[in-house]
Design an enzyme around this catalytic site. Structure first.
Site, mmCIF file in Angstrom:
data_model
loop_
_atom_site.group_PDB
_atom_site.id
_atom_site.type_symbol
_atom_site.label_atom_id
_atom_site.label_comp_id
_atom_site.label_asym_id
_atom_site.label_seq_id
_atom_site.Cartn_x
_atom_site.Cartn_y
_atom_site.Cartn_z
ATOM 1 N N GLY A 23 0.514 -1.138 -0.015
ATOM 2 C CA GLY A 23 -0.047 0.166 0.103
ATOM 3 C C GLY A 23 0.968 1.433 0.154
ATOM 4 O O GLY A 23 0.073 1.824 0.522
ATOM 5 N N SER A 24 2.005 1.138 -0.733
ATOM 6 C CA SER A 24 2.484 2.953 -1.032
ATOM 7 C C SER A 24 1.819 3.274 -1.443
ATOM 8 O O SER A 24 1.939 4.683 -1.170
ATOM 9 C CB SER A 24 4.653 2.099 -1.431
ATOM 10 O OG SER A 24 4.479 1.853 -2.146
ATOM 11 N N ARG A 78 -13.773 -15.957 -11.160
ATOM 12 C CA ARG A 78 -13.507 -14.706 -11.069
ATOM 13 C C ARG A 78 -14.651 -13.679 -11.271
ATOM 14 O O ARG A 78 -14.727 -12.843 -10.893
ATOM 15 C CB ARG A 78 -12.478 -14.339 -12.059
ATOM 16 C CG ARG A 78 -11.730 -12.980 -13.050
ATOM 17 C CD ARG A 78 -10.618 -12.779 -13.906
ATOM 18 N NE ARG A 78 -9.527 -13.437 -13.224
ATOM 19 C CZ ARG A 78 -8.786 -14.077 -14.483
ATOM 20 N NH1 ARG A 78 -9.477 -13.474 -16.001
ATOM 21 N NH2 ARG A 78 -7.366 -14.269 -14.106
ATOM 22 N N ARG A 129 -5.230 -7.989 -9.425
ATOM 23 C CA ARG A 129 -6.104 -9.160 -9.923
ATOM 24 C C ARG A 129 -6.528 -8.876 -11.362
ATOM 25 O O ARG A 129 -6.046 -7.140 -11.763
ATOM 26 C CB ARG A 129 -7.357 -9.237 -9.092
ATOM 27 C CG ARG A 129 -7.394 -9.901 -7.771
ATOM 28 C CD ARG A 129 -7.141 -11.217 -7.702
ATOM 29 N NE ARG A 129 -8.117 -12.083 -8.332
ATOM 30 C CZ ARG A 129 -7.680 -12.902 -8.355
ATOM 31 N NH1 ARG A 129 -7.496 -14.054 -8.404
ATOM 32 N NH2 ARG A 129 -8.966 -13.886 -9.151
ATOM 33 N N ILE A 130 -7.034 -9.744 -12.038
ATOM 34 C CA ILE A 130 -7.240 -9.343 -13.257
ATOM 35 C C ILE A 130 -8.776 -9.356 -13.799
ATOM 36 O O ILE A 130 -9.540 -9.736 -12.601
ATOM 37 C CB ILE A 130 -6.850 -9.928 -14.637
ATOM 38 C CG1 ILE A 130 -4.980 -9.883 -14.818
ATOM 39 C CG2 ILE A 130 -7.604 -9.597 -16.711
ATOM 40 C CD1 ILE A 130 -5.192 -10.936 -16.291
ATOM 41 N N LEU A 131 -8.850 -8.067 -14.066
ATOM 42 C CA LEU A 131 -10.590 -7.469 -13.420
ATOM 43 C C LEU A 131 -11.252 -8.016 -14.714
ATOM 44 O O LEU A 131 -11.216 -8.020 -16.577
ATOM 45 C CB LEU A 131 -10.590 -6.284 -13.616
ATOM 46 C CG LEU A 131 -9.960 -5.463 -12.385
ATOM 47 C CD1 LEU A 131 -10.106 -4.024 -12.102
ATOM 48 C CD2 LEU A 131 -10.995 -5.849 -11.166
ATOM 49 N N HIS A 167 0.227 1.972 -13.607
ATOM 50 C CA HIS A 167 1.089 0.429 -14.285
ATOM 51 C C HIS A 167 2.755 1.192 -13.849
ATOM 52 O O HIS A 167 3.274 2.263 -14.549
ATOM 53 C CB HIS A 167 0.687 0.191 -15.221
ATOM 54 C CG HIS A 167 1.729 -0.452 -15.818
ATOM 55 N ND1 HIS A 167 1.588 -1.716 -15.690
ATOM 56 C CD2 HIS A 167 2.122 -0.859 -16.814
ATOM 57 C CE1 HIS A 167 1.876 -3.284 -16.155
ATOM 58 N NE2 HIS A 167 2.382 -2.152 -16.793
ATOM 59 N N LEU A 189 -6.259 -5.077 -21.339
ATOM 60 C CA LEU A 189 -5.171 -4.757 -19.613
ATOM 61 C C LEU A 189 -4.406 -4.260 -19.815
ATOM 62 O O LEU A 189 -3.437 -4.047 -20.540
ATOM 63 C CB LEU A 189 -4.624 -5.787 -19.360
ATOM 64 C CG LEU A 189 -3.664 -7.053 -18.780
ATOM 65 C CD1 LEU A 189 -4.207 -6.510 -17.195
ATOM 66 C CD2 LEU A 189 -2.912 -7.952 -18.073
ATOM 67 N N ASP A 190 -4.030 -3.390 -19.076
ATOM 68 C CA ASP A 190 -3.442 -2.160 -18.836
ATOM 69 C C ASP A 190 -3.198 -1.152 -20.368
ATOM 70 O O ASP A 190 -1.791 -0.453 -21.003
ATOM 71 C CB ASP A 190 -1.390 -2.317 -19.341
ATOM 72 C CG ASP A 190 -1.393 -3.620 -17.331
ATOM 73 O OD1 ASP A 190 -2.076 -2.255 -16.253
ATOM 74 O OD2 ASP A 190 -0.721 -3.903 -17.639
#
Length: 217
Positions: free
Chosen positions: A16-17, A69, A95-97, A113, A148-149
């Site tokens: 959690g930075s 999922r 997690r891939i949503l 990212h 993704l991304d």
């Protein structure tokens, strides 16, 4: 929304930075957003302790408790929506949503990212940048889409790659810049300056470059 009425839910999986960077920014005088909820898919995530220390409601939706999922993401949506956030922020959420989840929050879902997208989507970005012999690396805040991304970038921070860098040393320098650009992007959204239109991001009504605004770290 008035100032400080932009409620942000943060999803985490680890230390959690970036959550801490957002908490710090939200506590500054005149900050236009507040963290209303922190949710982790891992009960041992240290970010939950950060949330507790800040007095923020924290909960766990453990993906191991679900058979698919889709069922996990539906439970996650329910947990998020109970807090009625205006913005959902992925901060190291590993997690891939599902498309259903992404569509539910379209235009109000941000991710960070650790690469200069569109380079190095997916994992092991620091190692891949070094192996490619790149002269610079960095991080990108982007809206989340079903790719993704692959959602429209908002802002990037560049970091020069130095002789002798390892994936670890490079990751550490990139992370410093993540803690700068993520609160910046969330602030823009909270101030109604940042929007998603189609497959592009807009700031102050103007289309951003396809790689977003680029800042040097």
């Amino acid at each position: 929304m008035s100032r400080r009425n932009c409620k942000v839910a943060v999803l985490i999986s680890g230390s959690g930075s970036n959550l801490q960077a957002l908490l710090t920014a939200s506590n500054k005088t005149g900050a236009p957003f507040s963290i209303c909820s922190v949710i982790s898919n891992r009960p041992d995530a240290y970010g939950l302790a950060r949330a507790a220390a800040a007095g923020i409601a924290a909960s766990v939706v453990d993906h191991h408790d679900f058979s698919s999922r889709t069922s996990f993401d539906r439970a996650l949506i329910e947990a998020i929506d109970r807090q009625t956030p205006d913005l959902v922020v992925l901060a190291g959420f590993m997690r891939i949503l599902t498309p259903e989840f992404v569509r539910h929050y379209r235009g109000r879902l941000l991710n960070i990212h650790p690469s200069l997208l569109p380079k190095y989507q997916g994992l092991h970005t620091h190692r891949r940048a070094l192996q490619a012999g790149d002269s610079e690396h960095g991080a990108t805040v982007h809206f989340v889409t079903e790719e993704l991304d692959g959602g429209p970038p908002v802002v990037q921070a560049t970091v020069p790659i130095q002789a002798g860098d390892t994936p670890e040393t490079l990751a550490n320098r990139v992370q410093v810049q993540e803690h700068v650009i993520y609160p910046l992007a969330v602030t823009w959204f909270a101030e109604h300056r940042l929007h998603m239109q189609g497959e592009r991001a807009l700031l102050d009504g103007a289309l951003l470059p396809r790689n977003g605004i680029r800042l040097s770290g």
